[in-house]
Design a protein around this motif. Structure first.
Motif, PDB file in Angstrom:
ATOM      1  N   ARG A 152      -3.624  -5.738  -1.924  1.00 49.61           N
ATOM      2  CA  ARG A 152      -4.958  -6.077  -2.424  1.00 49.61           C
ATOM      3  C   ARG A 152      -4.911  -7.228  -3.433  1.00 49.61           C
ATOM      4  N   ASP A 153      -3.767  -7.372  -4.095  1.00 48.72           N
ATOM      5  CA  ASP A 153      -3.656  -8.325  -5.211  1.00 48.72           C
ATOM      6  C   ASP A 153      -2.429  -9.222  -5.078  1.00 48.72           C
ATOM      7  N   GLY A 197      -3.989   7.831   1.601  1.00 50.41           N
ATOM      8  CA  GLY A 197      -4.803   6.656   1.289  1.00 50.41           C
ATOM      9  C   GLY A 197      -5.796   6.942   0.167  1.00 50.41           C
ATOM     10  N   ARG A 204     -12.572  -1.998  -9.713  1.00 49.40           N
ATOM     11  CA  ARG A 204     -11.730  -1.598 -10.844  1.00 49.40           C
ATOM     12  C   ARG A 204     -11.425  -2.796 -11.743  1.00 49.40           C
ATOM     13  N   SER A 259      -5.784   5.294  -3.642  1.00 53.34           N
ATOM     14  CA  SER A 259      -6.866   4.498  -4.240  1.00 53.34           C
ATOM     15  C   SER A 259      -7.320   5.113  -5.567  1.00 53.34           C
ATOM     16  N   ARG A 269       0.534   4.669  -2.108  1.00 54.49           N
ATOM     17  CA  ARG A 269       0.427   5.930  -1.377  1.00 54.49           C
ATOM     18  C   ARG A 269       1.518   6.908  -1.835  1.00 54.49           C
ATOM     19  N   GLY A 296       0.826  -1.207   0.000  1.00 57.16           N
ATOM     20  CA  GLY A 296       0.000   0.000   0.000  1.00 57.16           C
ATOM     21  C   GLY A 296       0.861   1.258   0.000  1.00 57.16           C
TER      22      GLY A 296
HETATM   23  O1  C5P Z   1      -3.361  -0.810   2.195  1.00 53.87           O
HETATM   24  P1  C5P Z   1      -3.421   0.679   2.040  1.00 53.87           P
HETATM   25  O2  C5P Z   1      -4.583   1.306   2.723  1.00 53.87           O
HETATM   26  O3  C5P Z   1      -2.142   1.343   2.409  1.00 53.87           O
HETATM   27  O4  C5P Z   1      -3.613   0.918   0.469  1.00 53.87           O
HETATM   28  C1  C5P Z   1      -3.909   2.200  -0.054  1.00 53.87           C
HETATM   29  C2  C5P Z   1      -4.559   2.025  -1.415  1.00 53.87           C
HETATM   30  O5  C5P Z   1      -3.594   1.533  -2.339  1.00 53.87           O
HETATM   31  C3  C5P Z   1      -5.703   1.026  -1.460  1.00 53.87           C
HETATM   32  O6  C5P Z   1      -6.949   1.604  -1.159  1.00 53.87           O
HETATM   33  C4  C5P Z   1      -5.644   0.518  -2.893  1.00 53.87           C
HETATM   34  O7  C5P Z   1      -6.367   1.366  -3.750  1.00 53.87           O
HETATM   35  C5  C5P Z   1      -4.184   0.632  -3.243  1.00 53.87           C
HETATM   36  N1  C5P Z   1      -3.487  -0.668  -3.226  1.00 53.87           N
HETATM   37  C6  C5P Z   1      -3.636  -1.505  -4.299  1.00 53.87           C
HETATM   38  N2  C5P Z   1      -2.944  -2.674  -4.371  1.00 53.87           N
HETATM   39  C7  C5P Z   1      -2.130  -3.042  -3.378  1.00 53.87           C
HETATM   40  C8  C5P Z   1      -1.992  -2.218  -2.239  1.00 53.87           C
HETATM   41  C9  C5P Z   1      -2.702  -1.025  -2.179  1.00 53.87           C
HETATM   42  O8  C5P Z   1      -4.384  -1.201  -5.220  1.00 53.87           O
HETATM   43  N3  C5P Z   1      -1.452  -4.192  -3.478  1.00 53.87           N
END
Ligand code: C5P
Length: 214
Positions: free
Chosen positions: A116-117, A81, A173, A85, A38, A34
């Motif tokens: 997330r992925d 954050g 998405r 996103s 960010r 993340g």
């Molecule tokens: O986990 P965190 O709140 O720090 O992530 C911030 C944003 O980064 C998430 O809301 C998401 O949109 C994106 N993100 C992502 N894929 C990841 C980690 C984070 O798309 N592997």
């Protein structure tokens, strides 16, 4: 196969804390992915760029220096954050950050990554996969407590709306949406404190270790 632990899930589910503790327990290097998104979002804002412009975000992502991100307090803010996103859905941004994350995942000895992925795109062959979640209300309460303790001025209602908007963006998405991998174990932390969540996570990883002979 490397001992890779993939921890995915929505904002404020507890995944970051669980992943960091798993990394300490198993003495594995840890990447909070993340932070990469960010840093790209904040990089666009710092350059007075437009978060709606995929090319601007991809340019920042390609030039990103991932060293030292975990020491940058600005990246933990709600603003970061939200910016993350907004740029995370651009395929060019995700492609620019792919090699770095895959190299981290496949370093000798293994690694822990949260995002997330991770279990679906970055390390689909990871032997241990967790999808950590909790109800939006529980996650909003947790995040609200964290941010207000740091001095951020935000209401609970605004926090809940923000969490719901980010869930929708991340899951809706087209590029690498947030989704539980078929072989990930679901960990619902709604009624758990961090100790209980960590214990449950460790049991999941222990079962994977037995299965894969680590
Ligand atoms: O986990 P965190 O709140 O720090 O992530 C911030 C944003 O980064 C998430 O809301 C998401 O949109 C994106 N993100 C992502 N894929 C990841 C980690 C984070 O798309 N592997």
């Amino acid at each position: 196969m490397d001992f890779v632990i993939a921890v995915d899930g929505p904002a404020a589910s507890g995944k970051g804390t669980v992943a960091a503790r798993l990394a300490r327990t198993y003495e594995l290097p840890f990447l909070d992915t993340g932070l990469l998104y960010r840093a790209v979002g904040m990089g666009v804002l710092d350059a007075h760029g437009d978060l709606d412009d995929p090319n601007a975000a991809e340019g920042v992502a390609r030039a990103l220096d991932a060293a030292g991100l975990s020491d940058d307090a600005r990246l933990t803010t709600g603003e970061a954050g939200e910016a993350a996103s907004r740029i995370a859905g651009y395929p060019g941004v995700r492609a620019a950050l792919l090699d770095l994350q895959q190299a981290f995942a496949h370093q000798p000895g293994g690694a822990v990554l949260d995002g997330r992925d991770i279990g679906t795109v970055i390390a689909p062959a990871a032997p241990a996969k967790l999808f950590v979640t909790a109800t939006p209300e529980t996650r909003a309460t947790r995040r609200w407590k964290q941010l207000t303790a740091k001095g951020d001025d935000i209401s609970y209602e605004a926090m809940l709306a923000d969490i719901l908007k980010r869930d929708e963006r991340d899951a809706g998405r087209g590029a690498a949406p947030m989704v539980q991998a078929d072989d990930a174990v679901l960990l619902d932390t709604t009624d758990m404190d961090i100790e209980a969540a960590f214990d449950a996570a460790r049991r999941i990883v222990e079962a994977a270790r037995v299965r894969h002979g680590f």
